[in-house]
Each structure stands twice: as structure tokens, then as C-alpha cells.
Write a protein that holds these residues in place. Structure first.
Motif, mmCIF file in Angstrom:
data_model
loop_
_atom_site.group_PDB
_atom_site.id
_atom_site.type_symbol
_atom_site.label_atom_id
_atom_site.label_comp_id
_atom_site.label_asym_id
_atom_site.label_seq_id
_atom_site.Cartn_x
_atom_site.Cartn_y
_atom_site.Cartn_z
ATOM 1 N N LEU A 69 0.849 -1.055 0.151
ATOM 2 C CA LEU A 69 -0.046 -0.079 -0.065
ATOM 3 C C LEU A 69 1.022 1.302 -0.028
ATOM 4 O O LEU A 69 2.019 1.215 0.697
ATOM 5 C CB LEU A 69 -1.054 0.132 1.195
ATOM 6 N N ASN A 70 0.308 2.254 -0.553
ATOM 7 C CA ASN A 70 0.961 3.540 -0.458
ATOM 8 C C ASN A 70 1.438 3.935 0.991
ATOM 9 O O ASN A 70 0.563 3.683 1.891
ATOM 10 C CB ASN A 70 0.223 4.557 -1.095
ATOM 11 N N ILE A 71 2.510 4.583 1.132
ATOM 12 C CA ILE A 71 3.140 5.002 2.200
ATOM 13 C C ILE A 71 2.048 5.871 3.171
ATOM 14 O O ILE A 71 1.679 5.706 4.172
ATOM 15 C CB ILE A 71 4.450 5.838 2.293
ATOM 16 N N VAL A 72 1.336 6.921 2.315
ATOM 17 C CA VAL A 72 0.644 7.769 2.994
ATOM 18 C C VAL A 72 -0.914 7.060 3.512
ATOM 19 O O VAL A 72 -1.169 7.292 4.386
ATOM 20 C CB VAL A 72 0.143 8.773 2.183
ATOM 21 N N GLY A 85 -1.668 6.558 7.266
ATOM 22 C CA GLY A 85 -3.152 7.080 7.740
ATOM 23 C C GLY A 85 -3.771 5.898 8.086
ATOM 24 O O GLY A 85 -4.430 6.185 9.200
ATOM 25 N N LEU A 86 -3.891 4.757 7.746
ATOM 26 C CA LEU A 86 -4.536 3.527 8.569
ATOM 27 C C LEU A 86 -4.098 3.088 9.630
ATOM 28 O O LEU A 86 -4.677 3.126 10.802
ATOM 29 C CB LEU A 86 -4.531 2.375 7.621
ATOM 30 N N GLY A 87 -2.490 3.433 9.624
ATOM 31 C CA GLY A 87 -1.967 3.218 11.373
ATOM 32 C C GLY A 87 -2.684 4.263 12.113
ATOM 33 O O GLY A 87 -2.848 3.766 13.390
ATOM 34 N N MET A 88 -2.576 5.386 11.801
ATOM 35 C CA MET A 88 -3.089 6.640 13.020
ATOM 36 C C MET A 88 -4.499 6.467 12.988
ATOM 37 O O MET A 88 -4.929 6.614 14.238
ATOM 38 C CB MET A 88 -2.848 8.038 11.928
#
Length: 112
Positions: free
Chosen positions: A84-87, A91-94
């Protein structure tokens, strides 16, 4: 002047860790997992004259945030593993971090 010194020293620590991680990713990750930010914060708060009670509350807040931080890093690692894209990964992690912290706070309020 004192604030500038804190910023420069803290930024230097982060820059050194980033350079180590760039050359040796696994070792850099282990170093980054050290509680460097927490320890620096405790040190700066102590030097600025915060009370032991305030320092204790800070440390308890850090401990309270650990499960959510672990979840966040796990989500980011899995997301990156699946390319997945880093952003999006961050975002999912946050999002996971926010949901777990909110859930923890809500559950404590319900049971206390």
C-alpha cells in the motif's frame, strides 16, 4: 535560546537515527523503538523544573499510549507488506491508533 538548544539537540538525535536506519534498516528500527523521545521529554521536563508528580503523570501517559502505538506500527507494517502507498499506510495506522486510544478511554470511563 534554551528552546532552540532543545530543538537542535532533539532534531540531531532524530537525524542520526534516520541515517542509521537508511544504512541498516533493522538496526535503525531497533534504535528508533528505544524510548528516546520519551526519555528526552522526561529530561527536558525535569530540567525545566516540573514536579515529580507531573513527570509521573507524563510517564503514565506514555505507558497508556503504548498499546495504540504498537497497533499503529503493526497496521503500517502489514499495509507496507501488501504494497500500500506510504500515505495510506500511515493514515490507516493513525486511524487504528486513534480508535484504540478512544476505546481505551471510553472503557476506563465506563468501568471507573
Amino acid at each position: 535560546m534554551y528552546t532552540l538548544f532543545k530543538i537542535i539537540l532533539s532534531a540531531t538525535v532524530i537525524a542520526v537515527i534516520t541515517e542509521i536506519a537508511r544504512r541498516y534498516p533493522v538496526q535503525g528500527g531497533k534504535i528508533a523503538a528505544l524510548p528516546i523521545v520519551s526519555l528526552l521529554s522526561i529530561f527536558w521536563l525535569y530540567v525545566q523544573g516540573e514536579t515529580m508528580q507531573s513527570l509521573n503523570q507524563f510517564v503514565m501517559g506514555v505507558l497508556w499510549g503504548l498499546p495504540a502505538t504498537i497497533l499503529m506500527l503493526l497496521i503500517i507494517a502489514v499495509s507496507l507488506h501488501f504494497s500500500l502507498n506510504i500515505v495510506i499506510s500511515i493514515g490507516l495506522g493513525m486511524l487504528g491508533w486513534t480508535i484504540l486510544l478512544f476505546t481505551q478511554d471510553t472503557m476506563i470511563k465506563l468501568f471507573i
